[in-house]
Motif scaffolding. Sequence first.
Motif, short mmCIF file in Angstrom:
data_model
loop_
_atom_site.label_atom_id
_atom_site.label_comp_id
_atom_site.label_asym_id
_atom_site.label_seq_id
_atom_site.Cartn_x
_atom_site.Cartn_y
_atom_site.Cartn_z
N ASP A 19 -6.02 14.36 10.47
CA ASP A 19 -5.39 15.67 10.64
C ASP A 19 -6.48 16.73 10.61
O ASP A 19 -7.10 16.96 9.57
N GLU A 44 -5.80 19.78 8.13
CA GLU A 44 -5.99 19.41 6.72
C GLU A 44 -7.47 19.22 6.40
O GLU A 44 -7.93 19.57 5.31
N SER A 45 -8.22 18.68 7.34
CA SER A 45 -9.65 18.45 7.12
C SER A 45 -10.41 19.77 7.03
O SER A 45 -11.30 19.93 6.18
N THR A 104 -9.14 22.59 6.04
CA THR A 104 -8.75 23.15 4.75
C THR A 104 -9.53 22.50 3.61
O THR A 104 -9.98 23.19 2.69
N HIS A 161 -0.40 28.45 0.40
CA HIS A 161 -1.30 27.42 0.93
C HIS A 161 -2.71 27.97 1.11
O HIS A 161 -3.70 27.33 0.73
#
Length: 420
Positions: free
Chosen positions: A29, A32-33, A35, A116
């Motif tokens: 992903d 996600e990486s 982040t 987030h």
Amino acid sequence: MLALAGRVPDERTREVARKAGAGIIVVDDVAESITALASAWRSMISATVVAITGSVGKTTTKSLTRQILSSHFKTCATKGNFNNELGAPYTVLSADSDCEMLIVEMGMDDLGQIAHICSFARPDMGLINNVGVSHLERLGTRENIARAKAELFEALPEGGKAFVNNADDMADFVCELGRLDERGVETILFDGTGAVPGAAGARAVWAKDISVDDEGRPHFTLCARGFDSCSDEQSVPCALGLRGIHNVSNACGAAAIGLACGLSLESVACALADAEPEAGRQEVKRASSGAVVFDDSYNASPASMVASLSMLASYKTSGRKIAVLGDMGELGSASLEGHEAAGRAAAQADVDKLVCVGELSGSIAEGARDAGLPEDRIACVPDASAAILELQGTLGRADVVLVKASHYMHLDRVVEGILE
């Protein structure tokens, strides 16, 4: 140089990467990486992180805060409008290792998004400019919008600082949601309306004696109390390079951050005077005809429409005042009233010509008519191309044109068209 990919690239792509000296890492992903990388880098830098959000004015407040802090600190900040779940980690990753102050603008269109961003940006200070009606289409009520914004205050650590717009009617609500006093987060008030915020002795920044010059630039007295550099109430004259009386509030919020970081009131006022607008946000341009064009085409909400029209009204010129206003998105149940309010503001500004662009902007025209703007001053067109044709060849040297709409309306094309 490193690229993240969600799937194994083909041979041609790998060859291009090799020639560029870039590596490619395949991940499950990409978002996600990115982040995770931002979170890791945040742990490695010692910068104080200042987070800014709000329905209206957050980008301008971010720019003013950057202007103030960069006068004394190595400062990094969100570029342009990179304020979402991909732009925010990019901002953190772009911070230099010796960055002292990192300003992260945080946008959202749903609950959980600011939480987030805070999970990896981990702000030390947070400012909520206001709670408006943008995103009502998704969130349904202003209370839910406030809940989404308040996620910033909820994320602040013990000993952190929360900057609160005392003039916003949701201020108490977002503070309650953030449980600031309970968690040991300091509340610092600011107010750009002329009112003095909070009880005597509490840390606060405000403006008084507010006026605008012939080109719509605010002049005021900047006041503060409770800070190291001005424990007792102090004040200095302040003049903004930005236009519009609404920017006094943005300036007071940015000033509060600067003072909380140890700057003097005088140095804050000096930095504010040198601030320039961001691209597409009341950016001043000059058409080939000589007309002044306010490029405010990047985005719009009912509140910012009214503020920009107030700025246009305050601008002194012997020529015509023309407003090119387009649709505003994501307003949900507030759409009709929001567009009609913009029309009423155009009538109150007594514009010489109102060009309404798009399907929703028919309600802008309706609001203007109801408020007394003559029919022969109003034109309704379907898109940016038609708006250009409506104005082409008609602008005089002393005319002033405001162009504003939500970003998806692409009214930057109108600006380009009338500049030529």
